[in-house]
Design an enzyme around this catalytic site. Structure first.
Site, PDB file in Angstrom:
ATOM      1  NE  ARG A  92      -4.224  -2.333   1.856  1.00 30.65           N
ATOM      2  CZ  ARG A  92      -5.635  -2.830   0.741  1.00 30.65           C
ATOM      3  NH1 ARG A  92      -5.567  -1.540   0.814  1.00 30.65           N
ATOM      4  NH2 ARG A  92      -5.840  -3.669   0.438  1.00 30.65           N
ATOM      5  CG  ASP A 138      -5.735  -0.987 -12.463  1.00 32.22           C
ATOM      6  OD1 ASP A 138      -6.416  -1.649 -12.361  1.00 32.22           O
ATOM      7  OD2 ASP A 138      -4.909   0.551 -11.190  1.00 32.22           O
TER       8      ASP A 138
END
Length: 286
Positions: A34, A157
């Site tokens: 990532r 979020d």
């Protein structure tokens, strides 16, 4: 580019500090996959160099890039289906009763009478699913003086990238096909080029905001329903306990609280009772 054990420990501690995600020992490969694109984009020659660069940076964008890279925005419309069936068949009728009672108690109050929070909304499929169900319920019960404006949906979020997509309300063919029941596509979406765009009537029902759940968030107000699904599995027990305590404070009396299918409150808090609607466990404030 190799990620050493020492670099892995530095980076996972940094990630835990900025967003509360607890990365286990066997997830070294995940951090490497990532973050490597960010390391290369920053012209750093190693993960250690990148770590020292980001920890010395005062730019909020630096943290956001790491958070967007490390978070998993796995979602779909009507994900797991049964929580939304419970919401439609059991929770919405209770909310309708709340609306009527609140209108009778305070005839001068305008705006939403019921507040629903999607606390890990990702790219928007969950709050828009709730909006579809609320829209249909309001239309079917208009004769009882229930309207879609009586509901407010807050969707939050941690990822600004996910929120930007959610706010746009645009989805590709694969995203649309994941979970959306027959009939909903033609009813609530418009085809524009290669994307499907959610109707303005549903988009207007949802307010999107960035919230980091490891920071205090109880100033958001009171809610009658809280959906916090498939996110707390990434937090350690201390963080979960703090989050549950804040949910308890924010949940209205007779309100509902839902977690993901693999999540539960047991051993974390004793402030909620549980109900079962089919395959769905719903928690209520004691």
């Amino acid at each position: 580019m190799e990620l050493s054990q020492e670099e892995f420990n530095l980076l996972r501690n940094y990630i835990h500090e900025i967003c509360g995600i607890s990365i286990q020992d066997n997830k070294q490969y995940l951090v490497q996959q990532r973050l490597e694109p960010l390391v290369r984009a920053s012209n750093c020659k190693s993960f250690a160099e990148y770590y020292h660069k980001i920890t010395k940076s005062f730019s909020p964008n630096t943290k956001e890039l790491v958070i967007d890279a490390i978070t998993t925005n796995e979602t779909s419309f009507f994900r797991d289906i049964h929580p939304f069936e419970a919401f439609r068949d059991h929770i919405l009728p209770v909310l309708g009763k709340m609306i009527r009672e609140r209108k009778q108690r305070n005839t001068a109050r305008r705006g939403a009478k019921v507040n629903v929070w999607s606390a890990a909304s990702s790219t928007g499929q969950e709050p828009y699913t709730l909006a579809m169900l609320i829209y249909e319920y309001a239309r079917a019960n208009a004769y009882l003086d229930i309207a879609q404006d009586d509901f407010r949906i807050l969707a939050t979020d941690i990822s600004t990238e996910a929120l930007a997509k959610a706010l746009a309300g645009k989805y590709n063919e694969m995203e649309i096909k994941r979970g959306l029941p027959p009939g909903y596509l033609d009813k609530y979406f418009e085809k524009k080029g290669n994307e499907w765009v959610i109707q303005d009537a549903l988009r207007s029902m949802v307010e999107f905001r960035q919230i980091n759940l490891i920071n205090p968030f109880n100033t958001l107000g009171s809610f009658d329903v809280i959906f916090c699904r498939n996110v707390l599995i990434y937090f350690d027990d201390n963080a979960k306990t703090r989050i549950f305590d804040q949910f308890y404070q924010m949940l209205a009396n007779d309100g509902f609280f839902l977690l993901g299918s693999s999540e539960n409150i047991y051993g974390m808090t004793d402030k909620f009772s549980s109900l079962r609607y089919g395959a769905t466990i719903v928690y209520k404030k004691i």
